[in-house]
Write an enzyme that holds these catalytic residues in place. Structure first.
Site, PDB file in Angstrom:
ATOM      1  N   SER A 111       0.835  -1.201   0.000  1.00  0.00           N
ATOM      2  CA  SER A 111       0.000   0.000   0.000  1.00  0.00           C
ATOM      3  C   SER A 111       0.871   1.252   0.000  1.00  0.00           C
ATOM      4  O   SER A 111       1.969   1.251   0.565  1.00  0.00           O
ATOM      5  CB  SER A 111      -0.907   0.018   1.237  1.00  0.00           C
ATOM      6  OG  SER A 111      -1.668   1.205   1.295  1.00  0.00           O
ATOM      7  N   HIS A 119      -0.404   7.845   9.672  1.00  0.00           N
ATOM      8  CA  HIS A 119      -1.403   7.858   8.608  1.00  0.00           C
ATOM      9  C   HIS A 119      -2.738   7.379   9.174  1.00  0.00           C
ATOM     10  O   HIS A 119      -2.770   6.480  10.029  1.00  0.00           O
ATOM     11  CB  HIS A 119      -0.953   6.937   7.459  1.00  0.00           C
ATOM     12  CG  HIS A 119      -1.757   7.085   6.217  1.00  0.00           C
ATOM     13  ND1 HIS A 119      -2.990   6.483   6.055  1.00  0.00           N
ATOM     14  CD2 HIS A 119      -1.527   7.769   5.069  1.00  0.00           C
ATOM     15  CE1 HIS A 119      -3.479   6.787   4.863  1.00  0.00           C
ATOM     16  NE2 HIS A 119      -2.604   7.570   4.251  1.00  0.00           N
ATOM     17  N   LYS A 131       1.874  -4.138   7.062  1.00  0.00           N
ATOM     18  CA  LYS A 131       2.235  -4.295   5.645  1.00  0.00           C
ATOM     19  C   LYS A 131       3.718  -3.972   5.439  1.00  0.00           C
ATOM     20  O   LYS A 131       4.411  -4.646   4.688  1.00  0.00           O
ATOM     21  CB  LYS A 131       1.361  -3.397   4.764  1.00  0.00           C
ATOM     22  CG  LYS A 131      -0.053  -3.924   4.545  1.00  0.00           C
ATOM     23  CD  LYS A 131      -0.808  -3.040   3.572  1.00  0.00           C
ATOM     24  CE  LYS A 131      -2.235  -3.512   3.373  1.00  0.00           C
ATOM     25  NZ  LYS A 131      -2.291  -4.815   2.650  1.00  0.00           N
TER      26      LYS A 131
END
Length: 218
Positions: A111, A119, A131
């Site tokens: 991502s 974020h 991730k």
């Protein structure tokens, strides 16, 4: 070439499968529900029941595949462990299995903004953090990899050309899932895509460039 796809029935994964079939590449898809998968995926796809969270099943599931594409991802919900288990542990299990099978290339859908701790997506149980950890594990595995970091995912096929950049340089934008799928599959054919992290978005005003040009420029 034979492709093994994890997350094959997801919104991005099914498009990856479709694009692989379109390119004439045999596909082995990891699914949890055979009936649901048969209703979604092209009939020529070989289906195997398994789960990235069950590492003991993965080497046999990969079988004679030569490349792996991973489009798994935690679904939004109330389980605080889901991003850790699916986005990190599941990917880690798949990477380990790919190593034992001597896989030639591992393409991982990550991502945009995974390096930005503050974020808003990290409010969803640190999904971007996990991730990023999965990316790092893949990069350190010794496997040949391509990590694709798409912007906001859209199910509509809006007109627009792919913009590709190096890691941690794009921080906003969106892209249709079909173009993400195409990027992942084309990475298998581009020597310049190997061992790279690429960030992608799409914009109508961007000049259209070939994937050979896009990967070579990163």
């Amino acid at each position: 070439m034979k492709a093994f796809v994890a997350g094959a029935t997801g919104q991005t994964g099914r498009r990856i499968v479709q694009h692989l079939v379109k390119r004439g590449i045999p596909v082995r898809a990891l699914v949890r529900n055979l009936e649901a998968a048969r209703a979604i995926l092209p009939p020529e796809v070989e289906l195997v029941v398994g789960d990235v969270l069950d590492p003991g099943t993965l080497a046999a599931a990969i079988a004679d595949s030569t490349v792996v594409l991973c489009a798994t991802g935690a679904k939004p919900g109330f389980d605080p462990t889901a991003p850790y288990r699916t986005d990190y542990e599941g990917t880690k299990n798949l990477v380990d299995a790919a190593k034992t099978k001597g896989i030639e290339q591992f393409v991982f859908v990550s991502s945009l903004c995974v390096s930005k701790f503050f974020h808003p997506l990290n409010l969803f149980f640190l999904i971007l953090v996990w991730k990023k950890q999965a990316e790092a594990y893949l990069q350190q595995s010794g496997l040949t990899y391509t990590i694709v970091r798409p912007g906001g995912l859209k199910n509509t096929d809006d007109p627009g050309a792919v913009i590709m950049s190096q890691a941690d340089t794009l921080f906003e934008g969106s892209i249709p899932r079909t173009q993400v799928a195409e990027t992942c599959v084309e990475a298998l054919f581009q020597p310049s895509a190997r061992n790279k992290v690429v960030e992608i978005v799409a914009k109508p005003e961007a000049p259209k460039r070939s994937f050979t040009e896009l990967f070579a420029a990163v």
